[in-house]
Design a protein around this motif. Structure first.
Motif, short mmCIF file in Angstrom:
data_model
loop_
_atom_site.label_atom_id
_atom_site.label_comp_id
_atom_site.label_asym_id
_atom_site.label_seq_id
_atom_site.Cartn_x
_atom_site.Cartn_y
_atom_site.Cartn_z
N LEU A 287 10.18 16.35 -27.19
CA LEU A 287 9.13 15.48 -26.93
C LEU A 287 8.89 14.74 -25.27
CD1 LEU A 287 7.97 14.14 -30.85
CD2 LEU A 287 7.47 15.97 -29.41
N GLY A 288 9.20 15.27 -24.35
CA GLY A 288 9.54 14.39 -23.51
C GLY A 288 10.92 13.70 -23.62
N GLY B 32 15.07 8.25 -21.53
CA GLY B 32 13.77 8.96 -22.24
C GLY B 32 13.12 7.42 -21.70
N GLY B 33 11.38 6.95 -22.50
CA GLY B 33 10.98 6.49 -21.58
C GLY B 33 9.46 6.98 -21.63
N MET B 34 8.48 6.73 -20.49
CA MET B 34 7.14 7.35 -21.07
C MET B 34 6.56 8.13 -19.83
SD MET B 34 4.95 4.74 -21.74
CE MET B 34 3.10 5.60 -21.92
N LYS C 193 1.19 -0.69 0.28
CA LYS C 193 -0.34 -0.18 -0.05
C LYS C 193 0.95 1.24 0.10
CE LYS C 193 -4.22 -1.97 2.64
NZ LYS C 193 -5.18 -2.58 4.06
N ASP C 194 2.32 1.31 1.00
CA ASP C 194 3.07 2.26 0.41
C ASP C 194 3.69 2.40 -0.21
OD1 ASP C 194 1.59 3.06 3.69
OD2 ASP C 194 2.87 2.15 4.24
N GLU C 195 4.15 1.83 -0.66
CA GLU C 195 4.94 1.65 -2.15
C GLU C 195 4.38 2.41 -2.97
OE1 GLU C 195 4.20 -2.86 -4.25
OE2 GLU C 195 6.69 -2.45 -3.47
N LYS C 196 5.31 3.32 -3.24
CA LYS C 196 5.39 4.21 -5.01
C LYS C 196 5.48 3.11 -6.17
CE LYS C 196 6.92 8.62 -3.11
NZ LYS C 196 7.90 9.41 -3.82
N LYS C 197 3.85 3.46 -7.20
CA LYS C 197 4.28 2.62 -8.14
C LYS C 197 4.73 2.95 -9.88
CE LYS C 197 0.04 -0.15 -6.36
NZ LYS C 197 -1.14 -0.53 -6.82
N GLY C 198 4.37 4.48 -9.18
CA GLY C 198 5.43 5.42 -10.42
C GLY C 198 4.20 5.61 -11.30
N LEU C 199 4.75 5.90 -12.48
CA LEU C 199 3.82 6.28 -13.38
C LEU C 199 2.77 4.40 -14.04
CD1 LEU C 199 5.62 7.94 -16.38
CD2 LEU C 199 3.59 8.77 -14.46
N PRO C 200 1.84 4.51 -14.07
CA PRO C 200 0.35 3.75 -14.47
C PRO C 200 0.25 3.15 -15.60
CG PRO C 200 -0.62 4.98 -14.12
CD PRO C 200 0.35 5.89 -13.46
N PHE D 132 17.08 18.24 -14.31
CA PHE D 132 15.58 17.93 -14.78
C PHE D 132 14.33 18.00 -13.86
CE2 PHE D 132 17.13 13.87 -14.83
CZ PHE D 132 15.84 13.15 -14.90
N LEU D 133 13.32 18.18 -14.93
CA LEU D 133 11.85 18.03 -14.44
C LEU D 133 11.36 16.79 -15.06
CD1 LEU D 133 10.82 21.38 -14.57
CD2 LEU D 133 11.96 20.36 -12.28
N SER D 134 10.53 15.95 -14.58
CA SER D 134 10.48 14.71 -14.29
C SER D 134 9.26 14.18 -13.90
CB SER D 134 11.36 13.67 -14.90
OG SER D 134 10.90 11.72 -14.97
N ASP D 135 8.01 13.69 -14.49
CA ASP D 135 6.98 12.49 -14.10
C ASP D 135 6.81 11.30 -13.52
OD1 ASP D 135 6.56 12.28 -16.09
OD2 ASP D 135 4.92 13.28 -16.44
N ARG D 136 8.25 10.63 -13.79
CA ARG D 136 8.59 9.26 -13.80
C ARG D 136 7.65 8.43 -12.10
NH1 ARG D 136 14.15 9.02 -14.59
NH2 ARG D 136 13.34 10.64 -16.09
N GLU D 137 7.46 8.84 -11.21
CA GLU D 137 7.11 8.09 -9.95
C GLU D 137 5.43 9.02 -10.02
OE1 GLU D 137 7.94 6.71 -7.68
OE2 GLU D 137 9.90 6.25 -9.06
N GLY D 138 5.13 9.64 -10.93
CA GLY D 138 2.86 10.59 -11.00
C GLY D 138 3.16 11.92 -11.01
N SER D 139 4.33 11.98 -10.23
CA SER D 139 4.03 14.06 -9.98
C SER D 139 5.26 14.19 -10.86
CB SER D 139 3.83 14.20 -9.28
OG SER D 139 4.24 13.38 -7.76
N GLU D 140 5.42 15.44 -11.02
CA GLU D 140 6.81 16.37 -11.11
C GLU D 140 7.34 16.58 -10.19
OE1 GLU D 140 7.49 19.30 -15.30
OE2 GLU D 140 6.31 20.40 -13.65
#
Length: 351
Positions: free
Chosen positions: A126-127, A144-146, A86-93, A163-171
């Motif tokens: 393009l991200g 690169g990636g999702m 429940k506590d672990e981060k799942k990152g981008l779904p 740099f900025l990234s939303d790889r954990e679900g938020s920027e």
């Protein structure tokens, strides 16, 4: 147990026989006979369930004490694993279903930076983040990636790229080496948007403009590269009584070579349609005294300041007629002239 059940069944049959005899007499007298009683059957069922419960208790009690403790510990571990999940981060779904390949030699509204030695360009497209020799050639994908990764900035020693990234679900703010290795998260905000990261002269902190999700004023924060909650530098609402129309938004911060001064573009009032120029002006904040003054004003705004390594000149963007261009200001003499016009049009009305 079974002997008791047999006796109860015999007693039940006897009771039925007696009731049948009584029913004959009652019919003769005109009285309707009663149905056989179910009391005996209820007793049988109750004793049966009691016996089963006893067997279950006996089976539980028959488990050795060590085995019971092991079973209890195993159940506790399962519960702990559930809590950890429940506590672990799942990152981008999202997961990629396919890849798209393309070849290009240009891009629009690219965010880029040049390494301190002047040999390498880091840019986003393009991200994804690429590096390119300053003299041109083939771009190399380093990140690169999702996730959507953007706004790369070299550290003063050239060993890191912020740099900025939303790889954990938020920027959030991240750093990595110029070859794409050593990726590390710096900030850990769950509900914020960031813009225009830059380094302090020592390479220990990253400055950034931050706001909560949605259209709202941006404020300058600084984060240590080892992590932490960050330190707020500017406030859009300096006092509790500051009116909404008097709140400021700040973007594009850069630090002087000695770290004493911060230069940034400031906009008074939040985003609004049909805004009147000027929207942005360039400010300088003395970190030692806390004083702030306006150093560049232009009729059609001044924004996105950039300092030369010696700190004597400041490059900035402004708009002339319908196009944007670059101007250079001598901070010692105040002389100001065009460097490049036009360049890619700015988007100052939208931020």
């Amino acid at each position: 147990m079974w002997a008791i059940l047999a006796r109860l069944l015999m007693a039940s049959n006897t009771l039925r026989f007696l009731q049948m005899d009584n029913s004959k007499e009652k019919r003769m007298s005109g009285i309707e006979p009663n149905r056989p009683s179910f009391v005996v059957y209820l007793l049988v069922l109750a004793l049966s369930f009691t016996g089963l419960a006893g067997v279950s208790r006996a089976r539980i009690q028959d488990i050795p004490q060590n085995d019971a403790q092991d079973l209890e510990q195993e159940n506790e571990k399962k519960e702990e694993k559930k809590d950890d999940k429940k506590d672990e981060k799942k990152g981008l779904p999202l997961k990629s279903d396919r890849k798209v390949s393309f070849t290009t030699d240009e891009g629009t509204w690219l965010s880029l930076d040049v390494s301190p030695d002047g040999k390498t360009i880091a840019f986003e497209l393009l991200g994804d983040i690429y590096t390119l020799p300053i003299e041109g050639g083939k771009a190399k994908l380093i990140d690169g990636g999702m996730s959507f990764d953007s706004q790369p900035r070299f550290s003063p020693d050239g060993q890191w790229i912020a740099f900025l990234s939303d790889r954990e679900g938020s920027e959030n703010i991240w750093i990595m080496h110029p070859d794409g290795t050593g990726v590390k998260q710096v900030s850990k905000d769950s509900n914020s948007e960031f813009a225009s990261p830059s380094w302090d002269p020592r390479g220990k902190y990253v400055y950034v403009s931050k706001t909560h999700f949605g259209i709202g004023p941006r404020e300058i924060w600084m984060y240590h590269v080892d992590g932490g909650t960050g330190i707020q530098i500017t406030k859009s609402k300096p006092t509790p009584t500051t009116k909404r129309e008097d709140r400021t938004s700040v973007m594009g911060v850069v630090a002087s070579s000695d770290g004493r001064y911060l230069y940034y573009a400031e906009r008074r009032r939040d985003f609004s349609y049909n805004s009147m120029f000027p929207l942005w002006q360039i400010k300088r904040k003395d970190r030692k005294t806390g004083e702030e003054d306006t150093i560049i004003e232009q009729p059609r705004s001044a924004m996105r300041p950039g300092l030369t390594p010696d700190g004597k000149f400041l490059l900035y963007v402004t708009r002339h007629e319908t196009e944007s261009g670059l101007r250079l200001r001598n901070l010692e003499t105040g002389e100001d002239h065009w460097v490049r016009y036009p360049v890619t049009r700015d988007d100052q009305e939208a931020i």
